[in-house]
Design an enzyme around this catalytic site. Sequence first.
Site, mmCIF file in Angstrom:
data_model
loop_
_atom_site.group_PDB
_atom_site.id
_atom_site.type_symbol
_atom_site.label_atom_id
_atom_site.label_comp_id
_atom_site.label_asym_id
_atom_site.label_seq_id
_atom_site.Cartn_x
_atom_site.Cartn_y
_atom_site.Cartn_z
ATOM 1 N N GLU A 253 45.509 39.663 39.957
ATOM 2 C CA GLU A 253 44.822 38.369 40.125
ATOM 3 C C GLU A 253 43.901 38.069 38.946
ATOM 4 O O GLU A 253 42.691 37.927 39.089
ATOM 5 C CB GLU A 253 44.042 38.362 41.439
ATOM 6 N N GLU B 206 51.801 39.851 47.124
ATOM 7 C CA GLU B 206 50.827 39.902 48.234
ATOM 8 C C GLU B 206 51.010 38.673 49.103
ATOM 9 O O GLU B 206 51.105 37.553 48.581
ATOM 10 C CB GLU B 206 49.382 39.896 47.722
HETATM 11 C C1 BGP Z 1 43.734 39.741 47.110
HETATM 12 C C2 BGP Z 1 43.523 41.085 46.492
HETATM 13 C C3 BGP Z 1 43.712 42.234 47.394
HETATM 14 C C4 BGP Z 1 43.451 41.973 48.841
HETATM 15 C C5 BGP Z 1 43.791 40.594 49.336
HETATM 16 C C6 BGP Z 1 43.288 40.214 50.696
HETATM 17 O O1 BGP Z 1 42.861 38.837 46.548
HETATM 18 O O2 BGP Z 1 44.351 41.299 45.371
HETATM 19 O O3 BGP Z 1 43.052 43.320 46.823
HETATM 20 O O4 BGP Z 1 42.418 42.614 49.384
HETATM 21 O O5 BGP Z 1 43.414 39.614 48.445
HETATM 22 O O6 BGP Z 1 41.952 39.834 50.640
HETATM 23 P P1 BGP Z 1 40.887 40.432 51.606
HETATM 24 O O7 BGP Z 1 40.971 41.893 51.466
HETATM 25 O O8 BGP Z 1 39.592 39.884 51.182
HETATM 26 O O9 BGP Z 1 41.282 39.977 52.961
#
Ligand code: BGP
Length: 492
Positions: A202, A390
């Site tokens: 990201e 993701e």
């Molecule tokens: C993305 C990241 C992850 C992950 C995901 C979910 O932004 O790359 O590392 O954690 O989001 O977000 P969160 O964990 O805040 O629910």
Amino acid sequence: MSFKKDFLWGGATAANQFEGGYNEDGKGLSTADVMTAGTYETPRHITWRNPDTGETGFSELKFGGGKFVPEGAQAAVLDGEYYPSHVASDFYHHYKEDIKLIADMGYKTYRMSINWSRIFPNGDDETPNEKGLEFYDHVFDELNKYHIEPLVTLSHYETPLNLANKYNGWASRKLIDFFVKYAKTVFERYNGKVKYWLTFNEINCMDMMPFVAGGLLDGSVQNRAQGAHNQFVASALAVKLGHEINPDYKIGQMLAYGQIYPYTADPADQFKALKQMDDTLFYSDVQTGGHYPASRIKYYEREGVKLDDKPEDYELLAKYSADFLSFSCYTSNVVTTHEDVGQDAGNLQIGVKNPYLKTSDWGWATDPYVLRMALNTLYDRYRKPLWIVENGLGAVDEISEDGKIHDPYRIEYLRENIASMRDAVTIDGVDLMGYTSWGCIDLVSAGTGEMKKRYGYIYVDRNNDGSGSLKRIPKDSFYWYKNVIETNGESL
Ligand code: BGP
């Protein structure tokens, strides 16, 4: 047939949120290791110590820029505080069991990250930490045993803490050299064990979360701009180097894709949405096109940003673009210029509530079109193979009286999202390499540091306060996703 025969189905994790073992076998501290837990309502904090006065304290890790520790202080682990990354889901000691479980689900690929501070504990060390390298040897060997292709992120929300304290993280060009040395070390070491790589997770989060994405203790506009530039150059150099080491390496870039809708047909709303999309796509524009869009140059001029750049940076960017573009995508957001609507923002952290969509317990909207939107936008704009690395639903799971975890809400979310992705492939003709849903085994939330916000097909018995046996339990979605993979996405 809808998906390619060799479509890469799997799941994704990140070292700092999953691995634990934060100080074992020579690992150094990383930026994630000084972040406390928060909740949906309260932000996470960075802990710090002033080495001269001994004073300690907490700074809010809020969205946006700013200074994250006071003058003279350094981010540091404090005694008696709870840091979720320190044990996380303890993959460090459970990797064999975890890999066996994902192999049972039929994974073709598994996205994970290497913890940079396991390999170079201080980031600027002369030589790598052999014990750290050995750990990933074992993990990759285990994956290869089950014919699961690793997809390895080089930097996922953790920078060796020393680099943050000493150089203000990625704001310094020195980080380019340290990163390239680290990339060279792992590209050479795991040659033959890993084929798919990602450079920065990201990359566009530098703007919103400069400490998390770039180890910036001072996240001014100038530093964030420089941090992004330095990561662009480092990413291009990694692509160059990776291909020199092994021409078969496939090295991807990675973007957080946020779909923005205008709330009304008012052209002012339309334009606001367009500009906000541009702010995200600026990063992939540079990484695929090799130059900065005019609007970004103007923005930097207005903000008085002076980039420390070199003409050869742009040659590198143009010449060593990634082999594919990967992205995360969970939800969509709505923006408006109408303040009366803005007041009514409901439970969303960013933007305005979309009246057509349901939201999760954390305020994220479930959007059955978002993956199709993302895939169309990115494919039309860049014509590169894409990979969704993701996607998923963060939800509260309970163990039922029968000892099982029934998570129909997660299955419903994934079914809608995978159908949306399938339409992009079969109807719109997008070239999609794979799908790795987020947090396939429960892990720590990046945003809140909570364990309670679960994404997995596999439950991990661990709670927000660090209690729990760490036992793994397959959820109902485990069996559902296994069938999706088995039928190559035909049966949802
Ligand atoms: C993305 C990241 C992850 C992950 C995901 C979910 O932004 O790359 O590392 O954690 O989001 O977000 P969160 O964990 O805040 O629910």
